[in-house]
Scaffold this active site. Sequence first.
Site, short mmCIF file in Angstrom:
data_model
loop_
_atom_site.label_atom_id
_atom_site.label_comp_id
_atom_site.label_asym_id
_atom_site.label_seq_id
_atom_site.Cartn_x
_atom_site.Cartn_y
_atom_site.Cartn_z
N ASP A 28 -6.81 0.35 2.61
CA ASP A 28 -6.44 1.56 3.34
C ASP A 28 -5.34 1.24 4.36
O ASP A 28 -4.34 1.95 4.45
CB ASP A 28 -7.67 2.14 4.03
CG ASP A 28 -7.35 3.34 4.89
OD1 ASP A 28 -6.78 4.32 4.36
OD2 ASP A 28 -7.67 3.31 6.09
N GLU A 100 -8.10 2.13 -3.15
CA GLU A 100 -7.82 1.40 -1.92
C GLU A 100 -8.29 -0.05 -2.02
O GLU A 100 -7.60 -0.97 -1.56
CB GLU A 100 -8.49 2.08 -0.73
CG GLU A 100 -7.81 3.36 -0.32
CD GLU A 100 -8.50 4.07 0.82
OE1 GLU A 100 -7.81 4.83 1.53
OE2 GLU A 100 -9.72 3.88 1.02
#
Length: 154
Positions: A28, A100
Amino acid sequence: MRQALSHRSWCAEYPGNPSNERLEFLGDAVLGWVVADIAYHRYTDLPEGKLTDLRKAVVNATALAQMADSVGLGESILLGKGEAAAGGRRKPSILSDTLEAVIGAVYVDGGPDSVRHVLTGLLGHRLDDVVDRLAVLDHKTALQELCSTGRRCT
């Protein structure tokens, strides 16, 4: 990469295998950084606010799930039996989280240049599409602001 594809439901059924959650955390942050860097260098005329809008349009759960689906990531995710039976391979939250995690794994294994290369390929045209849509939204926002002032907007 195996860890990046290991959902916690699978890890619960196969103890001793780490889940993808830590890689998701890292991915992320890496994703946000790389998108900001690409946007900053590619769209030199965009002001800070529009760069932020561009990043938010690409770095969000919905957009990430669509990207994960577009590359068939769902078929590779290791899910527990219950999650798999519940359609977990198509769940947007699982798809975006796993993407992610994959980004985090690419960063750990290959470093910044590798992850930038992968994300440039994955995001390249999407960024251009978002920039085009931002221009349309600017006109809509201007009209809304004009109307909110109480002035006649016809």
